[in-house]
Scaffold this motif. Sequence first.
Motif, PDB file in Angstrom:
ATOM      1  N   ILE A   1       4.573  -1.801  23.381  1.00 33.43           N
ATOM      2  CA  ILE A   1       4.531  -2.722  24.525  1.00 33.43           C
ATOM      3  C   ILE A   1       4.102  -4.105  24.060  1.00 33.43           C
ATOM      4  CG2 ILE A   1       3.366  -3.232  26.717  1.00 33.43           C
ATOM      5  CD1 ILE A   1       3.163  -0.174  27.145  1.00 33.43           C
TER       6      ILE A   1
ATOM      7  N   THR B   1       6.549  -7.513  24.138  1.00 34.37           N
ATOM      8  CA  THR B   1       6.102  -8.612  25.007  1.00 34.37           C
ATOM      9  C   THR B   1       5.430  -9.709  24.178  1.00 34.37           C
ATOM     10  OG1 THR B   1       3.972  -7.507  25.419  1.00 34.37           O
ATOM     11  CG2 THR B   1       5.766  -7.063  26.974  1.00 34.37           C
ATOM     12  N   ASN B   2       5.704  -9.732  22.895  1.00 34.51           N
ATOM     13  CA  ASN B   2       4.996 -10.618  21.966  1.00 34.51           C
ATOM     14  C   ASN B   2       5.118 -12.097  22.334  1.00 34.51           C
ATOM     15  OD1 ASN B   2       3.623 -10.781  19.163  1.00 34.51           O
ATOM     16  ND2 ASN B   2       5.300 -12.254  19.024  1.00 34.51           N
TER      17      ASN B   2
ATOM     18  N   TYR C   1       4.815 -13.517  25.012  1.00 36.53           N
ATOM     19  CA  TYR C   1       3.862 -13.936  26.047  1.00 36.53           C
ATOM     20  C   TYR C   1       2.429 -14.089  25.530  1.00 36.53           C
ATOM     21  CZ  TYR C   1       7.741 -12.627  29.059  1.00 36.53           C
ATOM     22  OH  TYR C   1       8.985 -12.541  29.648  1.00 36.53           O
TER      23      TYR C   1
END
Length: 223
Positions: free
Chosen positions: A115, A119-120, A122
């Motif tokens: 996860i 979503t890195n 952000y």
Amino acid sequence: IIVQMQPTPLLYPWLLSVTLTFLMGLYVLRYRRHVAAIPFILMCFFASFWAFCYIFELGATSLELKIWGVKLAYIGILGLPLSWTAFALAYSSHTNWLTKRNIALALIFPITTLIVIFTNEYHHWFFTDFGLQTDKISGLILIYDPLGWWFWLHAIYTYGILIFGSYFLVREYWEKREVYRSQIAINMTAILLPWISNGIVIAGLLPIRIDITSVMFSISILI
């Protein structure tokens, strides 16, 4: 969608790794009733998937495709040490550790890490940046992805569970007769090969900035 790849023979080892480890997994499926077969099969498929993704990370010319290659590869990267540890436990007759509860607990951090990776953009916890760079020796266009603080948590977790599985193999080595000791020694050598290679890559000791770990893992599985 047109995928532009760099013409380089450096991709051949990964193409071979994808093919051989996938075929090995298919072959072992016929022995899936054996207690250690399922973890070994998973090892083969995770290794094959990692090598497949790295082909695009290394060979693609676009940053977007390289980023997806990096991110998807972590499905294999995270799955390999887990399946190897399960194999070590099954091989050393410690299947009592492989309960649904323990497996669920062991999966918490890898799933969380996936996860974080996907979503890195952000938070930049796993990779602090993404970009392109040209390798001076090979001339290849490579991805620039400096590591963030979560990567080091991932490294600690990964090496921790590998040490955990290795402990049971070492104990099995001392308890078994000489004929079985050679098999266990081979397994230990096989697991050391890719992770020593990984340490060399992380330390930046290779003349070319490529990650050979997935190829080394394929070799270790075939051993």
